[in-house]
Design an enzyme around this catalytic site. Structure first.
Site, PDB file in Angstrom:
ATOM      1  N   ILE A  82       0.938  -1.148   0.182  1.00  0.00           N
ATOM      2  CA  ILE A  82       0.001   0.054   0.071  1.00  0.00           C
ATOM      3  C   ILE A  82       0.864   1.176  -0.072  1.00  0.00           C
ATOM      4  CG2 ILE A  82      -1.689   1.117   1.100  1.00  0.00           C
ATOM      5  CD1 ILE A  82      -2.605  -1.523   2.378  1.00  0.00           C
ATOM      6  N   THR A 116      -4.607   4.872   7.578  1.00  0.00           N
ATOM      7  CA  THR A 116      -5.407   4.063   7.349  1.00  0.00           C
ATOM      8  C   THR A 116      -4.885   2.647   7.620  1.00  0.00           C
ATOM      9  OG1 THR A 116      -4.300   4.247   4.933  1.00  0.00           O
ATOM     10  CG2 THR A 116      -6.271   5.647   5.274  1.00  0.00           C
ATOM     11  N   SER A 117      -4.150   2.602   8.457  1.00  0.00           N
ATOM     12  CA  SER A 117      -3.619   1.083   8.575  1.00  0.00           C
ATOM     13  C   SER A 117      -4.193   0.187   9.818  1.00  0.00           C
ATOM     14  CB  SER A 117      -1.927   1.280   8.717  1.00  0.00           C
ATOM     15  OG  SER A 117      -1.622   1.474   7.616  1.00  0.00           O
ATOM     16  N   ARG A 118      -3.920   1.006  11.122  1.00  0.00           N
ATOM     17  CA  ARG A 118      -4.439   0.183  12.205  1.00  0.00           C
ATOM     18  C   ARG A 118      -4.450   1.469  13.309  1.00  0.00           C
ATOM     19  NH1 ARG A 118      -6.338  -2.892   9.576  1.00  0.00           N
ATOM     20  NH2 ARG A 118      -6.308  -5.044   9.654  1.00  0.00           N
ATOM     21  N   ASP A 156      -8.859   6.411   9.199  1.00  0.00           N
ATOM     22  CA  ASP A 156      -9.939   5.494   8.535  1.00  0.00           C
ATOM     23  C   ASP A 156      -9.962   4.453   9.643  1.00  0.00           C
ATOM     24  OD1 ASP A 156     -11.658   4.238   6.535  1.00  0.00           O
ATOM     25  OD2 ASP A 156      -9.938   2.737   6.270  1.00  0.00           O
ATOM     26  N   GLU A 189     -11.644   1.027  18.099  1.00  0.00           N
ATOM     27  CA  GLU A 189     -12.908   0.790  17.168  1.00  0.00           C
ATOM     28  C   GLU A 189     -13.503  -0.475  17.120  1.00  0.00           C
ATOM     29  OE1 GLU A 189     -10.542   0.860  13.211  1.00  0.00           O
ATOM     30  OE2 GLU A 189     -11.287  -1.005  12.824  1.00  0.00           O
ATOM     31  N   HIS A 243     -13.349   2.563   8.694  1.00  0.00           N
ATOM     32  CA  HIS A 243     -12.519   1.483   8.132  1.00  0.00           C
ATOM     33  C   HIS A 243     -13.098   1.192   6.874  1.00  0.00           C
ATOM     34  CE1 HIS A 243      -9.698  -1.772   9.935  1.00  0.00           C
ATOM     35  NE2 HIS A 243      -9.702  -1.802   8.526  1.00  0.00           N
ATOM     36  N   GLN A 244     -13.339   1.923   5.927  1.00  0.00           N
ATOM     37  CA  GLN A 244     -13.636   1.568   4.504  1.00  0.00           C
ATOM     38  C   GLN A 244     -12.643   1.768   3.535  1.00  0.00           C
ATOM     39  OE1 GLN A 244     -16.116   5.479   4.366  1.00  0.00           O
ATOM     40  NE2 GLN A 244     -15.520   5.208   2.234  1.00  0.00           N
ATOM     41  N   ALA A 245     -11.489   1.789   3.560  1.00  0.00           N
ATOM     42  CA  ALA A 245     -10.521   2.017   2.633  1.00  0.00           C
ATOM     43  C   ALA A 245     -10.319   0.840   1.755  1.00  0.00           C
ATOM     44  CB  ALA A 245      -8.869   2.297   3.233  1.00  0.00           C
ATOM     45  N   PHE A 246     -10.585  -0.280   2.164  1.00  0.00           N
ATOM     46  CA  PHE A 246     -10.778  -1.615   1.275  1.00  0.00           C
ATOM     47  C   PHE A 246     -11.943  -1.771   0.359  1.00  0.00           C
ATOM     48  CE2 PHE A 246     -13.803  -4.428   3.131  1.00  0.00           C
ATOM     49  CZ  PHE A 246     -14.096  -3.713   4.634  1.00  0.00           C
TER      50      PHE A 246
HETATM   51  P1  NAD Z   1       2.758  -5.095   3.616  1.00  0.00           P
HETATM   52  O1  NAD Z   1       3.067  -6.086   4.468  1.00  0.00           O
HETATM   53  O2  NAD Z   1       2.819  -5.034   2.172  1.00  0.00           O
HETATM   54  O3  NAD Z   1       3.710  -3.577   3.817  1.00  0.00           O
HETATM   55  C1  NAD Z   1       3.884  -3.346   5.271  1.00  0.00           C
HETATM   56  C2  NAD Z   1       5.327  -2.665   5.069  1.00  0.00           C
HETATM   57  O4  NAD Z   1       5.554  -2.221   6.669  1.00  0.00           O
HETATM   58  C3  NAD Z   1       6.391  -3.623   4.877  1.00  0.00           C
HETATM   59  O5  NAD Z   1       7.280  -3.143   3.913  1.00  0.00           O
HETATM   60  C4  NAD Z   1       7.190  -3.636   6.293  1.00  0.00           C
HETATM   61  O6  NAD Z   1       8.615  -4.003   6.339  1.00  0.00           O
HETATM   62  C5  NAD Z   1       6.730  -2.472   7.005  1.00  0.00           C
HETATM   63  N1  NAD Z   1       7.263  -2.261   8.344  1.00  0.00           N
HETATM   64  C6  NAD Z   1       6.832  -3.344   9.184  1.00  0.00           C
HETATM   65  N2  NAD Z   1       7.138  -2.888  10.579  1.00  0.00           N
HETATM   66  C7  NAD Z   1       7.766  -1.551  10.445  1.00  0.00           C
HETATM   67  C8  NAD Z   1       8.261  -0.702  11.267  1.00  0.00           C
HETATM   68  N3  NAD Z   1       8.212  -1.031  12.519  1.00  0.00           N
HETATM   69  N4  NAD Z   1       8.701   0.489  10.553  1.00  0.00           N
HETATM   70  C9  NAD Z   1       8.509   0.599   9.559  1.00  0.00           C
HETATM   71  N5  NAD Z   1       8.123  -0.135   8.444  1.00  0.00           N
HETATM   72  C10 NAD Z   1       7.617  -1.363   8.978  1.00  0.00           C
HETATM   73  O7  NAD Z   1       1.325  -4.525   4.163  1.00  0.00           O
HETATM   74  P2  NAD Z   1       0.438  -3.372   3.248  1.00  0.00           P
HETATM   75  O8  NAD Z   1      -0.504  -4.624   2.268  1.00  0.00           O
HETATM   76  O9  NAD Z   1       0.990  -2.458   2.805  1.00  0.00           O
HETATM   77  O10 NAD Z   1      -0.629  -3.012   4.322  1.00  0.00           O
HETATM   78  C11 NAD Z   1      -0.284  -2.401   5.468  1.00  0.00           C
HETATM   79  C12 NAD Z   1      -1.262  -2.213   6.539  1.00  0.00           C
HETATM   80  O11 NAD Z   1      -2.522  -1.512   6.036  1.00  0.00           O
HETATM   81  C13 NAD Z   1      -1.805  -3.645   6.860  1.00  0.00           C
HETATM   82  O12 NAD Z   1      -1.011  -4.129   7.952  1.00  0.00           O
HETATM   83  C14 NAD Z   1      -3.202  -3.339   7.584  1.00  0.00           C
HETATM   84  O13 NAD Z   1      -3.077  -3.169   8.911  1.00  0.00           O
HETATM   85  C15 NAD Z   1      -3.524  -1.871   6.871  1.00  0.00           C
HETATM   86  N6  NAD Z   1      -4.892  -2.014   6.018  1.00  0.00           N
HETATM   87  C16 NAD Z   1      -5.733  -1.275   6.196  1.00  0.00           C
HETATM   88  C17 NAD Z   1      -7.080  -1.519   5.297  1.00  0.00           C
HETATM   89  C18 NAD Z   1      -7.936  -0.568   5.673  1.00  0.00           C
HETATM   90  O14 NAD Z   1      -9.214  -1.070   4.863  1.00  0.00           O
HETATM   91  N7  NAD Z   1      -8.091   0.610   6.201  1.00  0.00           N
HETATM   92  C19 NAD Z   1      -6.830  -2.398   4.405  1.00  0.00           C
HETATM   93  C20 NAD Z   1      -5.920  -3.421   4.471  1.00  0.00           C
HETATM   94  C21 NAD Z   1      -4.702  -3.173   4.948  1.00  0.00           C
END
Ligand code: NAD
Length: 348
Positions: free
Chosen positions: A154, A229-231, A255, A260, A292-295
């Protein structure tokens, strides 16, 4: 395989049905998984869960006792699952390692644009025939510095989109030290100091829990825009709220929200007691919150469903799910032994 899928929303059903093609006997239920609803898994081989289901050690123990051998989450993130507990009970785990990262990346950029150009206020005012321009001034994205934390599926696409706007993109990732394409790799401290916009794309781990707290915020530019938009728990939300009031954080796009679970994905409009922290955030004019709708795009929903069914197919034919494997022991006995020896207290 006999399967029960928890936390199913009406809009998901057609995608799962299309992916499944009647191969597995799946019961779709809207209830979230918890200690009580675990009983629905009695006699099933596998359960399907989502991010706000309770997949803690106690629930896993109950599922294992009823004969469940597989848990597949319909998400990338797996922080809601006690992987060690699953390993101890011999339950295999799978996720959706990557699905349409564009969906989340595009939502991230949409949040930045909406905040910057005050689109929500502008639309609300226009709908009440107030067409004044006061308080709607934004800034050009062109030549601004965007800091992307986490350059995985992402984060990389977010960086690519901002690069297209003519932004200077800097990035930090524990696994990426060198410059990647157009993203200049910097330390996390440099990223905080230099960025006009900071966007977070790491998983939630013990290392990233409260990554953005008062100390991190102190390093940031005055009036910085922060997008998550992650966690939710990547941010210490109380510190972020303080920084909004002081003006240190100028814009906040969320997001996801630290608390939540049990709140997002449902209608709580008429609750007597609403989450006071979330209410305080929402009352702030420069805050945009989405549930939490980004997906939530058609493409992403189909890919999630396809991968989830493919995980079940693999397990049924005694194959490993490959990249989707998120077992703590990584399917190797020695590693789980090491993990048990080095066990640390899980996140709250
Ligand atoms: P991914 O595994 O492809 O990428 C995560 C990156 O974070 C990796 O490159 C990893 O090396 C890096 N990372 C891990 N720990 C780290 C740290 N301490 N410092 C810096 N970088 C670090 O994952 P992705 O597909 O890009 O997804 C990322 C996150 O997005 C998911 O873990 C999830 O929590 C969140 N997400 C949210 C939604 C949503 O609807 N809002 C949907 C999908 C994913």
């Amino acid at each position: 395989m006999k399967v029960v899928a928890y936390s199913i929303k009406t809009f998901e059903k057609e995608y799962l049905v299309k992916a499944n093609q009647k191969r597995h006997d799946i019961t779709l239920i809207s209830n979230a998984l918890n200690l009580e609803t675990a009983a629905f898994a009695d006699g099933k081989d596998a359960v399907l869960v989502f991010t706000n289901d309770d997949v803690s050690a106690l629930v896993i123990e109950k599922l294992a006792g009823m004969g469940v051998r597989y848990i597949a989450t319909r998400s990338v993130g797996t922080d809601h699952i006690d992987k060690l507990a699953a390993g101890l009970h011999g339950i295999k785990l799978a996720n959706v390692p990557a699905y349409s990262p564009e969906a989340i990346a595009e939502h991230t950029v949409a949040m930045a644009l909406a905040l910057n150009r005050r689109l929500i206020d502008a639309s609300r005012h226009s709908h009440s025939f107030d067409f004044r321009l006061d308080d709607l001034i934004g800034f050009n994205l062109h030549e601004k510095t965007v800091g992307v934390v986490g350059l995985g599926h992402i984060g990389y696409i977010v960086a690519k989109i901002f690069n297209g706007f003519g932004c200077r993109v800097i990035g930090y990732d524990i696994a990426v030290a060198d410059q990647v394409d157009f993203i200049k790799s910097v330390t996390l401290e440099e990223l905080y100091r230099q960025s006009d916009i900071i966007t977070l794309h790491t998983p939630l781990t013990p290392q990233t829990y409260h990554l953005v707290d008062e100390y991190a915020i102190e390093l940031m530019k005055e009036g910085v825009m922060l997008i998550n938009t992650s966690r939710g728990a990547l941010l210490k939300t109380t510190d972020v709220l303080k920084a909004l009031f002081s003006g240190k954080i100028g814009y906040l796009g969320l997001d996801v929200y630290e608390y939540e679970k049990g709140l997002f994905f449902e209608d709580h409009e008429y609750d007597d007691n609403k989450d006071p922290l979330l209410q305080q955030l929402m009352e702030h004019p420069n805050v945009l919150i989405t549930p939490h709708q980004a997906f939530l795009t058609r493409e992403a929903l189909q890919q999630i469903a396809n991968q989830t069914i493919s995980n079940l197919d693999s397990w049924q034919s005694q194959r490993c799910v490959g990249d989707a494997c998120v077992c703590a022991k990584n399917c190797r006995a020695k590693e789980i032994k090491d993990k048990i020896n080095n066990y640390t207290i899980p996140l709250p």
